[in-house]
Design an enzyme around this catalytic site. Structure first.
Site, PDB file in Angstrom:
ATOM      1  N   HIS A  93       0.841  -1.198   0.000  1.00 19.02           N
ATOM      2  CA  HIS A  93       0.000   0.000   0.000  1.00 19.02           C
ATOM      3  C   HIS A  93       0.873   1.244   0.000  1.00 19.02           C
ATOM      4  CE1 HIS A  93      -3.394   2.624   0.681  1.00 19.02           C
ATOM      5  NE2 HIS A  93      -2.763   3.169   1.716  1.00 19.02           N
ATOM      6  N   SER A  94       0.560   2.198  -0.883  1.00 26.54           N
ATOM      7  CA  SER A  94       1.253   3.479  -0.962  1.00 26.54           C
ATOM      8  C   SER A  94       2.748   3.251  -1.216  1.00 26.54           C
ATOM      9  CB  SER A  94       1.002   4.287   0.315  1.00 26.54           C
ATOM     10  OG  SER A  94       1.272   5.654   0.137  1.00 26.54           O
ATOM     11  N   MET A  95       3.650   3.691  -0.341  1.00 31.90           N
ATOM     12  CA  MET A  95       5.067   3.392  -0.545  1.00 31.90           C
ATOM     13  C   MET A  95       5.279   1.887  -0.673  1.00 31.90           C
ATOM     14  SD  MET A  95       8.449   4.248   1.799  1.00 31.90           S
ATOM     15  CE  MET A  95       8.471   2.734   2.774  1.00 31.90           C
TER      16      MET A  95
END
Length: 255
Positions: A93-95
């Site tokens: 998720h995300s990074m």
């Protein structure tokens, strides 16, 4: 699996596909506790514990994506060798989506077995313009960004003692993202499922769809109501999307 790098939050390890989860910037392995306990018991769900947080607080956090990816890939390579033939998948998720993607690419370059599927959440695909370079790096700007994205108890960000603990990892992660450079490359053969919140201030649904160019295999885009941390409100639906993706991969492999 190496207990320094991986955490398992279920009482037993499932004997089916192993799902390796990569946290967001400033996040820790515990970000995936609820997801791990919601997914079917057949899966073996483990979460990566990056250095510089929780029980790894004394380990210096990485300030660049490439060495973090190399470290995680090295650990996964050991695991693949110890349990040959076992299917695995990556969720980020995300990074964490970027780290999971680059980890899959590095394993592929090393000639190691590919993930059954990649699940990439809350982020658009990297591009030659390296737009991540516009991310904040000063502490005040990083904290403002975290407040905007939500997903964190806001009162924690106003507590100086807690900030002293969480800021080093946050600072390092944002530095890693700001200095990341996409070098390009051929699409992976690994199928992708991309997940995104429909009101995410960090990435639009259209931008999330750019991941389609990074695979020559099956591609699915799942849109959920919510912002950057939509997962907290849709754990069951996210678990269903993962299960669907893994079952689709298993069916294709058997065909």
């Amino acid at each position: 699996m190496n207990s320094t790098w991986f955490r398992r939050f279920t009482k037993t390890a499932g004997r089916g596909t192993r799902l390796v989860c990569f946290p967001h910037a400033g996040g820790s392995a515990t970000a995936y506790v609820d997801l791990a306990r919601t997914l079917p018991a057949d899966f073996d769900v483990v979460s990566v514990q990056y250095p510089g947080r929780q029980d790894r607080y004394g380990d210096a956090p990485f300030t660049a994506i490439a060495p973090l990816v190399e470290a995680v890939a090295d650990e996964l390579a050991h695991d693949l060798a110890a349990d040959p033939g076992r299917p695995y998948a990556l969720f980020g998720h995300s990074m964490g989506a970027l780290v999971a993607f680059e980890t899959a690419r590095l394993l592929d370059r090393r000639g190691l077995p590919s993930p059954q599927r990649l699940f990439l959440s809350g982020r658009g695909a990297p591009d030659p313009l390296n737009r991540a370079r516009g991310l904040p790096e000063e502490d005040a700007d990083v904290l403002a960004e975290v407040r905007k994205l939500g997903g964190t108890d806001q009162s924690m960000l106003d507590d100086p003692d807690i900030l002293e603990i969480v800021l080093p990892a946050l600072r390092a992660d944002y530095r890693a993202l700001a200095t990341y450079s996409w070098g390009g490359g051929e699409p992976l053969a690994t199928p992708l499922t991309v997940l995104v919140g429909d009101s995410d201030p960090m990435v639009t649904v259209s931008e999330a769809g750019t991941w389609r160019e990074q695979t020559s295999g099956d591609f699915a885009l799942k849109v959920f109501a919510g912002g950057h941390f939509y997962i907290g409100d849709h754990v069951g639906e996210v678990a269903a999307a993962i299960t669907e993706g893994l079952l689709a991969g298993a069916t294709a492999a058997a065909a």
